[in-house]
Every structure is written in C-alpha cells, then in structure tokens.
Design an enzyme around this catalytic site. Structure first.
Site, PDB file in Angstrom:
ATOM      1  CE  LYS A  72       2.804 107.204  -4.372  1.00 48.13           C
ATOM      2  NZ  LYS A  72       2.924 107.749  -5.729  1.00 48.13           N
ATOM      3  CG  ASN A  73      -1.009 107.286  -6.519  1.00 47.10           C
ATOM      4  OD1 ASN A  73       0.066 107.834  -6.243  1.00 47.10           O
ATOM      5  ND2 ASN A  73      -1.079 106.104  -7.100  1.00 47.10           N
TER       6      ASN A  73
ATOM      7  NE  ARG B 167       3.937 110.287 -14.877  1.00 50.59           N
ATOM      8  CZ  ARG B 167       4.178 110.551 -16.130  1.00 50.59           C
ATOM      9  NH1 ARG B 167       5.379 110.881 -16.517  1.00 50.59           N
ATOM     10  NH2 ARG B 167       3.218 110.492 -17.026  1.00 50.59           N
TER      11      ARG B 167
ATOM     12  CB  CYS C  19      10.318 107.322 -13.479  1.00 55.82           C
ATOM     13  SG  CYS C  19       8.883 106.310 -13.691  1.00 55.82           S
TER      14      CYS C  19
ATOM     15  NE  ARG D 216       4.745 106.854 -14.712  1.00 54.22           N
ATOM     16  CZ  ARG D 216       4.534 106.929 -13.402  1.00 54.22           C
ATOM     17  NH1 ARG D 216       5.537 106.891 -12.573  1.00 54.22           N
ATOM     18  NH2 ARG D 216       3.316 107.045 -12.936  1.00 54.22           N
ATOM     19  N   PRO D 217       5.046 108.812 -21.068  1.00 54.27           N
ATOM     20  CG  PRO D 217       3.974 108.102 -23.009  1.00 54.27           C
ATOM     21  CD  PRO D 217       4.682 107.595 -21.793  1.00 54.27           C
TER      22      PRO D 217
ATOM     23  CG  LEU E 182      -2.829 109.702 -23.777  1.00 51.45           C
ATOM     24  CD1 LEU E 182      -3.233 108.480 -22.962  1.00 51.45           C
ATOM     25  CD2 LEU E 182      -3.554 109.698 -25.119  1.00 51.45           C
TER      26      LEU E 182
ATOM     27  CE  LYS F   2      -1.042 103.422 -24.153  1.00 53.58           C
ATOM     28  NZ  LYS F   2       0.331 103.482 -23.640  1.00 53.58           N
TER      29      LYS F   2
ATOM     30  CB  SER G 151      -3.845 108.099 -19.093  1.00 46.93           C
ATOM     31  OG  SER G 151      -3.265 109.045 -18.230  1.00 46.93           O
TER      32      SER G 151
ATOM     33  CG  ASP H 245       0.643 101.720  -8.266  1.00 43.08           C
ATOM     34  OD1 ASP H 245       1.477 101.738  -9.194  1.00 43.08           O
ATOM     35  OD2 ASP H 245      -0.008 102.722  -7.924  1.00 43.08           O
TER      36      ASP H 245
ATOM     37  NE  ARG I 141       8.714 109.394  -5.058  1.00 39.86           N
ATOM     38  CZ  ARG I 141       8.898 109.795  -6.299  1.00 39.86           C
ATOM     39  NH1 ARG I 141       9.985 109.447  -6.941  1.00 39.86           N
ATOM     40  NH2 ARG I 141       7.995 110.532  -6.897  1.00 39.86           N
TER      41      ARG I 141
END
Ligand code: UD1
Length: 430
Positions: free
Chosen positions: A34-35, A104, A128, A133-134, A137, A172, A174, A316, A408
């Site tokens: 998925k990701n 997102r 969420c 979850r800003p 970055l 970070k 991310s 996850d 999902r």
C-alpha cells in the site's frame, strides 16, 4: 465517490465475525505494498509518458488516489492489479476536500504536480486518529527547492517558477517528507541532497520507480539521498514489491494462534525487526531467499518493543504486536515513539479480557492465558488488524466493526486468514 470496499452498495458497513481458537498454518502471498503504491501514485505525475504499475493493491486508498489523479487530468485505467496511468496532459484540477482528507498522501502530490504544472491548490490533509501528523517538513523541503506554498482557508496554494536543487536537512527522518522532496527534486534544476533522510524500504522502491522513468536518484536506503534533477522524465513499467506490513501481520497470525505461517514472495530483510522480536519471544523463525515462516509451538514470552524509524521496529506493526503480546507469558511494554495517539486498540483489547493499560503513548501488557470474544471497534487500520489477531485466539465469537479501516491496508483480509484455516466471515451490519 465510489463505495469503499468495507461498504455495501447502499453505503452500509460490514463487520468481520471471527470464531477464535484455530491454529493458523499454511503458506500465503500478500498483495503489493500500500505505502509504496501510494508513494508512487504521488510521484507518477512527473512522468510525461505512460506508466504501467504492476501488483498494485486493490484497496480503497489506491482507488481514491487514482480518482484524484484524474482530477488533475491523468488518464487512469485498471486491469486487475495493473494500473495504467497517463500523465501526459495535466491541469490544475480542483481537488475535493473530502477526497484529499480521506487519503493523507494526496498532499504528497503537491511537489511533483508543481514541477509539472507550476501552480495548484490542494486542501490541507488534516490530522487522523493516530496523531496530529503535521506536514512542516514537507513544506520546508519544498520551500528550499524554490516553491511558494501558503495555507489559505484550509487550502494550500502552491506555485513555483523554477525548482532548483539544494541541500535539504530533515529534522526527523520522515518517510513522507523524504518521498515528497525526492520526487519533486527529480524534476528540479541541479542536484539535491537530502540529509537525515528516511531509510524505509518504501524509499528504496520509490527511488527504483523514479530511476525507471529516467530520474537519477542515489543513496536511497541510507540517510543521505542525492537526486540529480532532469528536465523531463519519461514513462515505464514498475512492479510494486510485496507489502511488508501485511506480511508481518500474517506472520503474527501464526504466532498468536500457535500455528506456523509462511509468507512467500517477500523481501525477508524487511521483516528483520519483527522476526528478531519474535525470536526473542521464543517463536521459531525460518528465513529463505524470498520467504519467512513463523511458528510458535509453545506460548510466547513477553518482550518489550520500542517503535523507531527504519530499521527499528515499525510503528505500523506496533498494534498487531501488542495484540500478540496480550497472550504471552509475562509483562511487555510496547513503547510508541512515532505517533502520539496510536492507542485505539488498547480499550478494545481490554474488552476482550486483555490486561493492557495505556501509559502515555505506550501500552503495558500483562499477558493472560485466555482472551474472550467481544464486539470491538477498529479505530484505525492497524488497530483493526490487531483486533482481528486477538479474535483469532479468543474463545467464542469476536465481531470487529469499522472494518473499512482494515480494508484500507489489507485486500479482503478474511480470505487470506480463511486460507490459513481461520473461521472468519464478512457480514453486512444489520
Ligand atoms: C508513512 C506511512 C505510515 C507509517 C509512517 C512511519 C504511508 C502512506 N504511510 O507515513 O504507514 O506509519 O510512514 O513509518 O506511507 N512528521 C512531522 N512533520 C512532517 C512529517 C512527519 O513532524 O512534516 C512526523 C510525524 O508526525 C510522525 C513522524 O514524523 O511523528 C514520522 O512520520 P512520517 O515518516 O512522515 O510518516 P508518513 O509518511 O506520514
């Protein structure tokens, strides 16, 4: 918008009914990641020629992402798990706020779209259930490349005359910001170096895809990634690698039920953190060139988990692992360091008789010998997977509700679990 897989044609929701107590055993494969698919479906707008993506998971997130691409002028067709995407003619389409908020990673298209069409508007993604979850970055990286992005009335207004390669230091590592900057920089003028980059397997796959359409990305999988920008990118064909989180979840299904599950056609290195913790807990782990099997002939022992960016223990897998430790021998502490609110599974597992207590963003789990079936609600995707695992080992019937969250990330999870011997079915809520 089309119905989500967890919904009937009338929009009603489905539940999973699980009668626990069976040992799960057998061999399975999992769908594409998925990701990785979502990262590539953000970057695909960079390609001026058609792209074919193989092994795309048929889940609500990828379907909605395909619809969003169409909003910006892409032509998208599905053939089974193959997705054809033609981004030769893009426009500054008007993305629907509800659609963007539901996925997102919609926001991760802003940079690649800017590189192709120069200006656009995109509703802000919002927080969420698992945390705020800003996207600071992402914005920092895009600004450094020369983009102007302003938030106005909940909508990001973005423009860029020229994108120019530069050094981007991420405060970070991310995954999303690394993917976003890497993709955007592929069409920037000159060289970009991302320092403190995320090292997740998803980053490696995205770099493979970008290179497959003509980009020059080096160092993906390390903390320093170099992108040599190109004036245009072509098209190509790319196969999405297997989903490492699905694979890990099904390995835990073997471990929690005392059976043996082997997952084929995966990248075993992606399971390193999970299988090491399972070995520490006493599970029998075997690893081949493209498969991993996990068996638990005796009750697992408690272990402590701390989630970390890759190659640490993946956030996850935190909730599925917490469910597994609910029936281990002894007390485990599961420390979530990435998301402040990834705790929705805790109260529901308690309803099933788990001795699990929240301590900040962590869970303290005193293993019990028996869970009991109950009606429980998934609060998010991986919390839902955790509840399914608990249901597999619980006495009696567990009804997992809100399974649109599970859909999902898992293509009909019940079919895979059934093939391993589980007693599970999907029912329409009355
Ligand atoms: C991706 C995965 C998600 C996984 C996560 C971490 C997708 C679609 N989702 O999410 O399943 O749990 O990686 O492995 O691929 N952060 C900031 N500012 C930013 C961006 C992130 O502070 O601009 C913070 C986040 O709030 C979080 C941490 O950084 O605490 C990691 O987030 P990130 O790696 O970006 O996760 P995602 O890419 O959103």
């Amino acid at each position: 918008m089309d119905k989500l897989p967890g919904q009937s044609s009338t929009g009603d929701m489905n539940s999973l009914v699980i009668r626990g107590g069976r040992k799960l055993s057998g061999e399975i494969e999992v769908s594409g990641s998925k990701n990785i698919a979502l990262a590539i479906l953000s970057a695909v707008v960079l390609a001026e020629e058609p792209v074919t993506l193989l092994n795309v998971p048929k889940i609500s997130d990828t379907e909605i992402k395909g619809q969003l691409l169409e909003v910006f002028g892409a032509k998208v067709t599905w053939e089974g798990s193959t997705m054809h995407v033609d981004c030769s003619n893009l426009n500054a389409g008007h993305a629907d706020e509800e659609m963007v908020r539901s996925i997102r990673t919609s926001f991760y298209m802003v940079g690649p779209l800017l590189a192709r069409i120069g200006n656009l508007e995109m509703p802000a993604p919002g927080g969420c259930m698992i945390g705020a979850r800003p996207v600071d970055l992402h914005l920092k990286g895009l600004h450094a490349l020369g983009a102007t992005i302003e938030l106005d009335g909940g909508v990001y207004k973005a423009s860029a005359k020229n994108l120019v390669g530069t050094e981007v230091y991420l405060d970070k590592p991310s995954a999303g910001a690394t993917q976003h900057v890497m993709s955007t920089a592929a069409l920037a003028k000159g060289t970009t170096i991302i320092t403190n980059a995320a090292m997740e397997p998803e980053i490696i796959a995205l770099a493979e895809f970008l290179n497959c359409i003509g980009a020059k990305v080096e160092g993906a999988g390390t903390s320093s990634i170099t992108i040599h920008g190109k004036p245009t990118l072509s098209g190509g064909e790319y196969r999405i690698p297997a989903d490492r989180i699905q694979a890990g979840t099904f390995l835990l299904a073997g471990a929690i039920t005392g059976g043996t599950v082997r997952v084929n056609k995966i990248i075993p290195e992606d399971q390193t953190a999970v299988v090491n913790k399972l070995r520490e807990a006493g599970a029998e782990v075997k690893i081949g060139s493209d498969w991993v099997s996990v068996g638990a002939p005796t009750r697992l022992e408690a272990v402590n988990i701390t989630t970390m960016p890759h190659p640490g223990f993946p956030t996850d897998m935190q909730q599925p692992m917490a469910a597994t430790l609910c029936v281990a021998n002894g007390t485990s502490i599961v420390d979530e360091t990435i998301y402040e609110s990834r705790t929705g599974h805790i109260s529901e597992l308690s309803r099933m008789g788990a001795k699990i207590r929240q301590d900040g963003s962590s869970a303290v789990i005193q293993g019990v010998t028996e869970l009991r079936g109950a009606t429980v609600y998934a609060s998010d995707l991986r919390a839902g997977a955790a509840l399914c695992l608990a249901g597999l080992v619980a006495h009696g019937e567990t009804i997992v509700k809100n399974i649109h969250f599970i859909d999902r990330g898992y293509e009909r999870i019940e079919d895979t679990l059934k093939s391993l011997g589980a007693d599970i079915s999907r029912v329409l809520d009355s």
